[in-house]
Each structure stands twice: as structure tokens, then as C-alpha cells.
Design an enzyme around this catalytic site. Sequence first.
Site, mmCIF file in Angstrom:
data_model
loop_
_atom_site.group_PDB
_atom_site.id
_atom_site.type_symbol
_atom_site.label_atom_id
_atom_site.label_comp_id
_atom_site.label_asym_id
_atom_site.label_seq_id
_atom_site.Cartn_x
_atom_site.Cartn_y
_atom_site.Cartn_z
ATOM 1 C CB CYS A 26 29.311 90.714 12.321
ATOM 2 S SG CYS A 26 29.110 90.978 10.543
ATOM 3 N NE ARG B 73 33.068 90.059 12.573
ATOM 4 C CZ ARG B 73 33.094 90.890 13.584
ATOM 5 N NH1 ARG B 73 33.527 90.488 14.766
ATOM 6 N NH2 ARG B 73 32.680 92.131 13.448
ATOM 7 C CG ASP C 208 36.243 93.144 12.044
ATOM 8 O OD1 ASP C 208 36.218 92.590 10.938
ATOM 9 O OD2 ASP C 208 35.962 94.348 12.223
HETATM 10 P P1 4NP Z 1 32.172 92.267 9.722
HETATM 11 O O1 4NP Z 1 33.542 93.007 9.340
HETATM 12 O O2 4NP Z 1 31.623 92.989 10.927
HETATM 13 O O3 4NP Z 1 32.584 90.881 10.023
HETATM 14 O O4 4NP Z 1 31.280 92.375 8.510
HETATM 15 C C1 4NP Z 1 33.613 94.376 9.121
HETATM 16 C C2 4NP Z 1 33.330 94.891 7.898
HETATM 17 C C3 4NP Z 1 33.432 96.249 7.662
HETATM 18 C C4 4NP Z 1 33.818 97.096 8.686
HETATM 19 C C5 4NP Z 1 34.088 96.577 9.925
HETATM 20 C C6 4NP Z 1 33.984 95.219 10.148
HETATM 21 N N1 4NP Z 1 33.944 98.479 8.442
HETATM 22 O O5 4NP Z 1 34.379 99.209 9.347
HETATM 23 O O6 4NP Z 1 33.587 98.940 7.353
#
Ligand code: 4NP
Length: 166
Positions: A7, A13, A131
Site C-alpha cells: 500500500c 492496509r 485508504d
Molecule cells: P496505508 O495508509 O497506505 O494503508 O498504510 C496510509 C498511511 C499513511 C499515509 C498514507 C496512507 N501517509 O500519508 O502518511
Amino acid sequence: MLITVVCLGNICRSPIGEAVLTARLEQAGLGGVVRVDSAGTGDWHVGESADVRSQRVLAENGYELEHVVRQIAHHWMDEIDLLLAMDDQNYANLQALAAQAASPPRLHMFRHFDPTLAHIEEPDDRLNVPDPYFSDLDAFRDVLGMIERASDGLVAKLRAELNLER
Ligand code: 4NP
């Protein structure tokens, strides 16, 4: 065989994807044959644990996870057999990384393996696991459900591919 779940941040995720898929493969007797890890395309959270909300929905549903955030690198491509992208943006980034590999891994969106969505051609935002980072705990529970349905479909496919069907 190595499957890497990817992800953006590797905190919300993909750690859930790693934990659920690992558990389902173990239950299917494939734990010794297929290894699962995860990574992010971004570097913001490298070295951290999974988001506490991911940890909570996993624990509530009996999944185990020990996790340290990693950012994916192009030199991993030759080790990986199957890349699973959580959304179409991850898919595009992984396509570019895989293009640099001598023997590129297969690339799919995670929800491609949900049998009810298998007719949708990849990549497609209807296959996104959204997300949940800026949402509440219910969004994380929704993510878990999407991942569980797709994981069951993927494990069934892998059993067939590895000739373990009975
Ligand atoms: P992930 O969610 O891609 O599901 O781990 C996110 C976690 C952090 C960020 C974006 C999406 N961020 O911009 O820090």
C-alpha cells in the site's frame, strides 16, 4: 513462493493484508510453501509499527501481526513472485518498479481475487481497498472485510495452481 502486499504507507492496509493472508494460508496448509510480507511505496513511516487502528481490528478478529514498516525497492523485484497492490495508485507505482526487473513478479490488485469482483479488468478504482488513514475505526473494519474476502479467493486459486485441490 513470496507474496508481497503493498500500500502507500505500509501502516494501515498492507499490514492487515499480510496478517490475514498469512493466517488463511496457514489454515489451508500452505504456510510452508507461500511466504507473505508487506511494504509501502512511500517512506514516511519506515521503521514504525502498524497503525494502532490496524492492530486493534486485527486483534479483535484473532489475527497476529508483528510489523516494522518498510519501503519497497526495485532490487526486491527479483525475489518476489506475486505483488498485490491495495489501490490503483500503488498498482501504477509497482508497475514502474517491476518494469526494471530482469524477471518481473506477477502484479495484481488485492481485490482482483474477490470472486465477486473478478470480472473487472485491472487496474480499476472499483478494485481499490480505500485508504483508511484519515477515517475512523469502522473504515478499518471495512478494509479487513474486503481483505478477508479477497484472501479467501486468492488462497483457493493458489491451492489450484499448486495442485493441492481435492
Ligand atoms: P496505508 O495508509 O497506505 O494503508 O498504510 C496510509 C498511511 C499513511 C499515509 C498514507 C496512507 N501517509 O500519508 O502518511
